[in-house]
Enzyme design. Sequence first.
Site, PDB file in Angstrom:
ATOM      1  N   LYS A  54     -11.721 -70.773   2.869  1.00  0.00           N
ATOM      2  CA  LYS A  54     -11.292 -69.611   3.651  1.00  0.00           C
ATOM      3  C   LYS A  54     -12.195 -69.396   4.867  1.00  0.00           C
ATOM      4  O   LYS A  54     -11.716 -69.143   5.978  1.00  0.00           O
ATOM      5  CB  LYS A  54     -11.290 -68.351   2.771  1.00  0.00           C
ATOM      6  N   GLN A  98     -13.873 -62.171  -3.828  1.00  0.00           N
ATOM      7  CA  GLN A  98     -13.248 -63.311  -4.495  1.00  0.00           C
ATOM      8  C   GLN A  98     -13.103 -63.045  -5.991  1.00  0.00           C
ATOM      9  O   GLN A  98     -14.043 -62.585  -6.648  1.00  0.00           O
ATOM     10  CB  GLN A  98     -14.081 -64.586  -4.234  1.00  0.00           C
ATOM     11  N   ASP A 121      -6.533 -58.943   1.352  1.00  0.00           N
ATOM     12  CA  ASP A 121      -5.906 -59.628   0.214  1.00  0.00           C
ATOM     13  C   ASP A 121      -4.604 -58.937  -0.209  1.00  0.00           C
ATOM     14  O   ASP A 121      -3.794 -59.524  -0.924  1.00  0.00           O
ATOM     15  CB  ASP A 121      -6.854 -59.584  -1.003  1.00  0.00           C
TER      16      ASP A 121
HETATM   17  N1  GUN Z   1      -8.800 -65.723  -6.571  1.00  0.00           N
HETATM   18  C1  GUN Z   1      -7.713 -66.527  -6.638  1.00  0.00           C
HETATM   19  N2  GUN Z   1      -6.886 -66.276  -5.607  1.00  0.00           N
HETATM   20  C2  GUN Z   1      -7.449 -65.281  -4.892  1.00  0.00           C
HETATM   21  C3  GUN Z   1      -7.075 -64.593  -3.698  1.00  0.00           C
HETATM   22  O1  GUN Z   1      -6.021 -64.812  -3.104  1.00  0.00           O
HETATM   23  N3  GUN Z   1      -7.964 -63.647  -3.259  1.00  0.00           N
HETATM   24  C4  GUN Z   1      -9.104 -63.346  -3.923  1.00  0.00           C
HETATM   25  N4  GUN Z   1      -9.877 -62.388  -3.420  1.00  0.00           N
HETATM   26  N5  GUN Z   1      -9.481 -63.974  -5.007  1.00  0.00           N
HETATM   27  C5  GUN Z   1      -8.660 -64.935  -5.490  1.00  0.00           C
END
Ligand code: GUN
Length: 297
Positions: A54, A98, A121
Amino acid sequence: MSAEIIDGKKVAALMRDGVRSDVEQWVQKGNRAPFLQVILVGDDPASVVYTGTKTKACKDVGIETNTLVLQDTISARELKEVITGFNEDDSVDGILVQMPLPSHLSKYDVIESIDHRKDVDGFHPMNVGRLSVDQPCFRSCTPAGVMELFKHYSIPVKSKHAVVVGASNIVGSPMAVMLSRENASGKATTTICHKYTKDLTAHTINADILIVAAGQPHLIKPEMVKEGVVVIDVGINRVADEKSEKGYKLVGDVDFEAVRKKASWITPVPGGVGPMTVAMLMKNTLLAAKKSIYPSN
Ligand code: GUN
């Protein structure tokens, strides 16, 4: 029939090009670059890889980013204090914590402590609630990315029977909401299946659009789908593979080679939905910087 491949890698690259040029224009107008604050609690190897992907993608489109790594022993109060600091910091546009979190922390409490206007998110109840009543909001990146794929390939959704397998807060639930709402991209008749569904095939066999986010390698076999189905595979599973140097390979929740013979469209794994999730995060961060969804007064 052999399905056309839905090339998420290509569509995501186009979206990222769009975000990059929007960021450039935004900065040329005298604004600072968008800023995404990532918070990683602990050192779960998959989470380290995801946050790395990311932040690399952010830099690629001109979004500035920082990852704060916190010890997995941090208390709920301490973590909330950190988040409050970023909520109050005007130089932070988006905040991403995350998942998963260590088991002593409640993901619900942590998500609710993020300012919903910075929740790129789309996990905060304010955003989830606004999605369900069709109001502007940050939308969860994976299902929003799937909707972009339908748009890009002009795959009709209206009045189709969409079957979503998996009812998670991150993917399955918001996916079903996006598909079923009465708006320009929705209007599908939508069924949600999950681990309590008694006869999965009884539902999947009727799907015009089948979206699978169950986290089970090769759950969907050709005898479970009808001819001409559109298949979106959200699963990313590691399975042992002696032929690969790493000792494993990535497979989806769909038996791709067999199901593609019956489908009209299908996403591969990798290279299908995954890259779209990251591209949507970039788009959401730009929207947060521009205050497009929640204008300040
Ligand atoms: N863990 C797995 N997918 C995601 C996501 O899209 N965002 C976040 N913050 N954690 C994750």
